[in-house]
Write a protein that holds these residues in place. Structure first.
Motif, short mmCIF file in Angstrom:
data_model
loop_
_atom_site.label_atom_id
_atom_site.label_comp_id
_atom_site.label_asym_id
_atom_site.label_seq_id
_atom_site.Cartn_x
_atom_site.Cartn_y
_atom_site.Cartn_z
N ARG A 140 0.88 -1.17 0.00
CA ARG A 140 0.00 0.00 0.00
C ARG A 140 0.91 1.21 0.00
N GLU B 272 1.53 5.29 -0.10
CA GLU B 272 0.88 6.53 0.31
C GLU B 272 1.69 7.71 -0.20
N CYS B 273 1.01 8.65 -0.85
CA CYS B 273 1.67 9.87 -1.32
C CYS B 273 1.84 10.80 -0.13
N THR B 274 3.07 11.17 0.16
CA THR B 274 3.33 12.05 1.31
C THR B 274 3.47 13.50 0.89
N ASP C 234 -1.96 13.07 -0.91
CA ASP C 234 -2.22 12.11 0.17
C ASP C 234 -2.97 10.87 -0.33
N VAL D 157 -3.75 7.08 -1.58
CA VAL D 157 -3.33 5.76 -1.14
C VAL D 157 -3.67 4.78 -2.26
N ASP E 158 -3.12 0.63 -3.64
CA ASP E 158 -2.64 -0.74 -3.47
C ASP E 158 -1.93 -1.14 -4.75
#
Length: 103
Positions: A15, A17-19, A23, A25, A27
């Motif tokens: 998974r 996640e764009c930080t 943002d 998410v 899979d």
């Protein structure tokens, strides 16, 4: 966690996640580049080629894929890989023979 590729290639379901920014998410499956080609099935860059070819032909049968080979490698489960393919996870994906008449 580990998922085994159809032809015995090691793969990992992740998974991401764009930080920065959205943002989002997503899979995905990570298919690391490994030694040997397994009759062509172990070539991680081919996942990206298959995606691009499917899009160019207007078929839309292969999920989005990206091949990455960052300078520091990719660390996953205490292992380090030189590079690999990240592919969008499609939970209810079908085999090509089930998707239509594409012989």
């Amino acid at each position: 966690g580990d998922v085994e590729g159809k032809f015995g290639h090691p793969c990992y379901k992740l998974r991401l996640e764009c930080t920065e920014g959205t943002d989002a998410v997503v899979d995905c499956v990570f298919k690391p580049a490994i030694a040997g080609d397994g009759d062509g099935w172990h070539r991680a860059p081919m996942e990206y080629v298959a995606y691009r070819l499917s899009r160019m032909l207007g078929m839309d049968l292969v999920p989005p894929a990206a091949y990455r080979k960052p300078p520091g490698g990719i660390e996953l489960d205490y292992r380090k890989f030189d590079g690999g393919a990240f592919m969008y996870w499609v939970a209810d994906a079908e085999e090509l023979v089930q998707a239509g008449d594409y012989e």
